[in-house]
Design a protein around this motif. Structure first.
Motif, PDB file in Angstrom:
ATOM      1  N   ILE A  55       0.732  -1.320   0.179  1.00 54.43           N
ATOM      2  CA  ILE A  55      -0.040   0.094  -0.015  1.00 54.43           C
ATOM      3  C   ILE A  55       0.779   1.182  -0.041  1.00 54.43           C
ATOM      4  O   ILE A  55       1.619   1.454   0.895  1.00 54.43           O
ATOM      5  N   THR A  56       0.692   2.217  -1.213  1.00 50.75           N
ATOM      6  CA  THR A  56       1.217   3.125  -1.078  1.00 50.75           C
ATOM      7  C   THR A  56       0.774   4.405  -1.571  1.00 50.75           C
ATOM      8  O   THR A  56      -0.337   4.322  -1.673  1.00 50.75           O
ATOM      9  N   GLY A  57       1.390   5.597  -1.588  1.00 48.73           N
ATOM     10  CA  GLY A  57       0.746   6.831  -2.065  1.00 48.73           C
ATOM     11  C   GLY A  57       0.478   7.224  -3.456  1.00 48.73           C
ATOM     12  O   GLY A  57       1.686   6.482  -4.186  1.00 48.73           O
ATOM     13  N   GLU A  58      -0.122   7.950  -3.992  1.00 48.06           N
ATOM     14  CA  GLU A  58      -0.349   8.360  -5.602  1.00 48.06           C
ATOM     15  C   GLU A  58       1.120   8.777  -5.856  1.00 48.06           C
ATOM     16  O   GLU A  58       1.645   8.412  -6.825  1.00 48.06           O
ATOM     17  N   GLN A  65       6.539   0.415  -7.660  1.00 50.16           N
ATOM     18  CA  GLN A  65       6.736  -0.403  -8.739  1.00 50.16           C
ATOM     19  C   GLN A  65       8.199  -0.798  -9.407  1.00 50.16           C
ATOM     20  O   GLN A  65       8.367  -2.117  -9.579  1.00 50.16           O
ATOM     21  N   LYS A  66       9.013   0.324  -9.351  1.00 53.28           N
ATOM     22  CA  LYS A  66      10.149   0.041 -10.067  1.00 53.28           C
ATOM     23  C   LYS A  66      11.045  -0.748  -8.912  1.00 53.28           C
ATOM     24  O   LYS A  66      11.819  -1.673  -9.265  1.00 53.28           O
ATOM     25  N   GLN A  67      11.037  -0.374  -7.847  1.00 48.83           N
ATOM     26  CA  GLN A  67      11.922  -0.904  -6.819  1.00 48.83           C
ATOM     27  C   GLN A  67      11.441  -2.557  -6.623  1.00 48.83           C
ATOM     28  O   GLN A  67      12.240  -3.330  -6.134  1.00 48.83           O
ATOM     29  N   GLN A  72      13.003  -7.985  -8.178  1.00 50.58           N
ATOM     30  CA  GLN A  72      12.386  -9.378  -8.774  1.00 50.58           C
ATOM     31  C   GLN A  72      11.200 -10.177  -7.920  1.00 50.58           C
ATOM     32  O   GLN A  72      11.173 -11.275  -7.914  1.00 50.58           O
ATOM     33  N   VAL A  73      10.612  -9.248  -7.212  1.00 49.04           N
ATOM     34  CA  VAL A  73       9.433  -9.576  -6.230  1.00 49.04           C
ATOM     35  C   VAL A  73       8.183  -9.457  -6.860  1.00 49.04           C
ATOM     36  O   VAL A  73       7.688  -8.467  -7.380  1.00 49.04           O
ATOM     37  N   ASP A  74       7.146 -10.653  -6.939  1.00 45.99           N
ATOM     38  CA  ASP A  74       5.868 -10.551  -7.510  1.00 45.99           C
ATOM     39  C   ASP A  74       4.814  -9.703  -6.499  1.00 45.99           C
ATOM     40  O   ASP A  74       5.070 -10.296  -5.062  1.00 45.99           O
ATOM     41  N   CYS A  75       4.218  -8.992  -6.745  1.00 51.32           N
ATOM     42  CA  CYS A  75       3.296  -8.326  -5.782  1.00 51.32           C
ATOM     43  C   CYS A  75       1.741  -8.816  -5.780  1.00 51.32           C
ATOM     44  O   CYS A  75       1.330  -8.949  -7.138  1.00 51.32           O
ATOM     45  N   GLY A  76       1.292  -9.277  -4.874  1.00 51.25           N
ATOM     46  CA  GLY A  76       0.124  -9.681  -4.849  1.00 51.25           C
ATOM     47  C   GLY A  76      -1.226  -8.692  -4.997  1.00 51.25           C
ATOM     48  O   GLY A  76      -2.227  -9.044  -5.363  1.00 51.25           O
ATOM     49  N   GLY A  77      -0.727  -7.547  -4.817  1.00 49.17           N
ATOM     50  CA  GLY A  77      -1.694  -6.218  -5.128  1.00 49.17           C
ATOM     51  C   GLY A  77      -0.835  -4.978  -4.858  1.00 49.17           C
ATOM     52  O   GLY A  77      -0.413  -4.936  -3.558  1.00 49.17           O
ATOM     53  N   LEU A  78      -0.748  -3.955  -5.551  1.00 48.13           N
ATOM     54  CA  LEU A  78      -0.274  -2.667  -5.131  1.00 48.13           C
ATOM     55  C   LEU A  78      -1.427  -1.664  -5.248  1.00 48.13           C
ATOM     56  O   LEU A  78      -1.716  -1.041  -6.141  1.00 48.13           O
ATOM     57  N   PHE A 229      -1.731  -1.300 -11.036  1.00 51.42           N
ATOM     58  CA  PHE A 229      -2.054  -0.612  -9.667  1.00 51.42           C
ATOM     59  C   PHE A 229      -3.475  -0.957  -9.252  1.00 51.42           C
ATOM     60  O   PHE A 229      -4.332  -1.184 -10.186  1.00 51.42           O
ATOM     61  N   MET A 230      -3.782  -0.913  -8.151  1.00 50.20           N
ATOM     62  CA  MET A 230      -5.382  -0.896  -7.564  1.00 50.20           C
ATOM     63  C   MET A 230      -5.557   0.382  -7.162  1.00 50.20           C
ATOM     64  O   MET A 230      -5.163   0.637  -5.957  1.00 50.20           O
ATOM     65  N   ARG A 231      -6.264   1.282  -7.744  1.00 50.74           N
ATOM     66  CA  ARG A 231      -6.444   2.893  -7.435  1.00 50.74           C
ATOM     67  C   ARG A 231      -7.629   2.847  -6.754  1.00 50.74           C
ATOM     68  O   ARG A 231      -8.595   2.782  -7.214  1.00 50.74           O
TER      69      ARG A 231
END
Length: 471
Positions: A55-58, A65-67, A72-78, A229-231
């Motif tokens: 969970i991050t900010g706008e 996303q870049k980091q 090389q980590v898959d994210c279950g939801g950003l 992203f999930m905005r």
């Protein structure tokens, strides 16, 4: 499996000038190697953990996303929050995201802490998960080794090594109270980490913070997927109260538990905290980056810039930190008050309060090399495959000179490919775009000229990053 929920939306100012609103400490290179956010990803990148929810900010979505990609980590939801609302709405949003799996264990943790013993850290998390599986909300605490006034405290009693009962929460006590807590021996620092089942925490929100549920559900329903992203919907999320998870939930529970965390934890909330985890010389001075200490005692010297040499001579109990455009010199005893510096700079209108010379964008970055009356010189880096928006300017013209890489340049109807040492001119008002069609980063020099050179002099006609409405 345990699903990490990594909170990466803070914009802390206590580590200015390295951490600023435009690029806060979780993403900065405070220590050698990966950022704190990336170190957090590493700690929970083992088979016992599911893909993390971040969970991050706008303002930080493309940085996160870049980091993630670099690790090389898959994210279950950003999840992208349109504005900060403290930790309770963030935790609730994560729980709602996983509500179809009610017995799933979520592990909420900050992205800007340092842990020296990652194995010991994970063993404590596995133990806490077993307690959480039984229907308890578990938090982690750290046994204090000094009378800190910048942390929240948990009073614990009874129980066993697997779970201590929390009988009292206290937020940031004064020095005298903190000293009594240290002597008492029954208090832990609140590390701001929580484990719980999805169904358990949702029932807790229904009981103690039901006013948050409607706006959070609406923010998810009215939001949507966008560029990976999930905005969350801004209007709906903005109706959430700004409140911490501790205040909204933990302090209202009739029973909650804590586990002691003994793994070299630091919240890195001040320059003194960074000094404490550093490797001091024989005079208790820590030297980081492009710095040299001569006859210094009990100090911290850190230069972020390889072209700026920071030298300390005869310093005692001093914090000295240098970046490209800012220098902090402070008494160690005042390192926890650096936030006051940022407020003072904002009052002065100093750009260094919140921003850097290097400004990160989803396509790469730019930095100002020189700025004067009616001209500005920038260095621009465009990532492979990235492109700037199709845009025009009302008040300025631009010259581009390619330093390395290849550039695809659109100026009105003209499209051409430029390589090293080639240049082009963008007349005032021309509709133009810069792209990197190659496999290497594109570096170029941009020279702007005109009566107004602000970043808001941009009319966007098309933007693959959907940063604003287009004309």
């Amino acid at each position: 499996m345990i699903t990490p929920v990594i909170l990466a939306g803070g914009s802390g100012t206590r580590l200015w000038p390295v951490s600023r609103k435009s690029f806060p400490k979780q993403f900065a290179n405070l220590l050698e190697g990966p950022s704190l956010f990336q170190r957090t990803l590493e700690r929970v990148n083992t088979p016992e953990f599911a893909e993390p929810t971040v969970i991050t900010g706008e303002d930080y979505r493309f940085i996160a996303q870049k980091q993630l990609a670099e690790m090389q980590v898959d994210c279950g939801g950003l999840i992208v929050e349109p504005m900060g609302r403290n930790t309770a709405p963030a935790v609730l949003t994560a729980a709602l995201l996983h509500k179809d799996n009610p017995e799933k264990i979520l592990f909420v943790l900050p992205s800007d802490h340092q842990i020296s013993d990652a194995h010991g850290f994970r063993q404590t998390i596995f133990k806490a998960a077993r307690v959480a599986q039984k229907g308890m909300i578990v938090t982690l605490g750290v046994k204090p080794d000094f009378a800190a006034t910048g942390f929240g405290y948990l009073r614990v009693e009874g129980g066993n090594d697997d779970a201590l009962m929390i009988s009292q929460f206290t937020e940031k006590p004064d020095a005298e109270t903190a000293s009594r807590m240290l002597e008492d021996g029954n208090w832990l620092w609140n590390a701001g980490m929580f484990l719980f089942r999805v169904d358990v925490v949702l029932k807790a929100f229904e009981a103690y913070a039901p006013e948050l549920i409607g706006p959070a559900e609406a923010a998810m329903a009215l939001g949507g997927e966008d560029l990976g992203f999930m905005r969350l919907d801004a209007d709906a999320f903005g109706r959430c109260d700004e409140i911490s998870f501790d205040h909204a939930i933990m302090e209202n529970l009739s029973e909650c538990t804590a586990l002691p965390l003994t793994c070299g934890w630091s919240d890195l909330g001040s320059w003194q905290a960074l000094k404490d985890i550093g490797e001091p010389d024989e005079h208790d001075t820590v030297v980081l980056g492009n710095s040299t200490a001569l006859d210094c005692e009990g100090s911290l010297l850190k230069s972020e810039n390889p072209d700026v040499k920071l030298v300390g001579l005869g310093l005692k109990d001093v914090i000295a930190v240098a970046t490209d455009d800012g220098i902090l010199v402070a008494d160690r005893r005042h390192s926890a008050q650096v936030g006051q510096v940022v407020e003072a700079l904002r009052m002065e209108g100093a750009t260094q309060a919140d921003g850097f010379k290097r400004c990160y964008r989803p396509w790469g970055y730019y930095e100002t090399l020189s700025l004067g009356a009616r001209f500005q010189v920038k260095r621009i880096m465009v990532e492979p495959g990235a492109k700037l928006s199709l845009q025009s300017h009302v008040h300025r013209a631009e010259h581009w000179v390619v330093v390395s890489g290849s550039a695809k340049v659109t100026v009105n109807e003209d499209v051409k490919l430029l390589t090293e040492n080639e240049s082009t001119y963008i007349p005032l008002g021309a509709v133009h775009r810069l792209e990197n069609p190659g496999k290497l980063p594109l570096h170029l020099i941009e020279v702007q000229s005109g009566c107004y050179l602000g970043e808001d002099d941009i009319i966007r006609y098309e933007d693959i990053y959907q940063r604003a409405e287009v004309a």
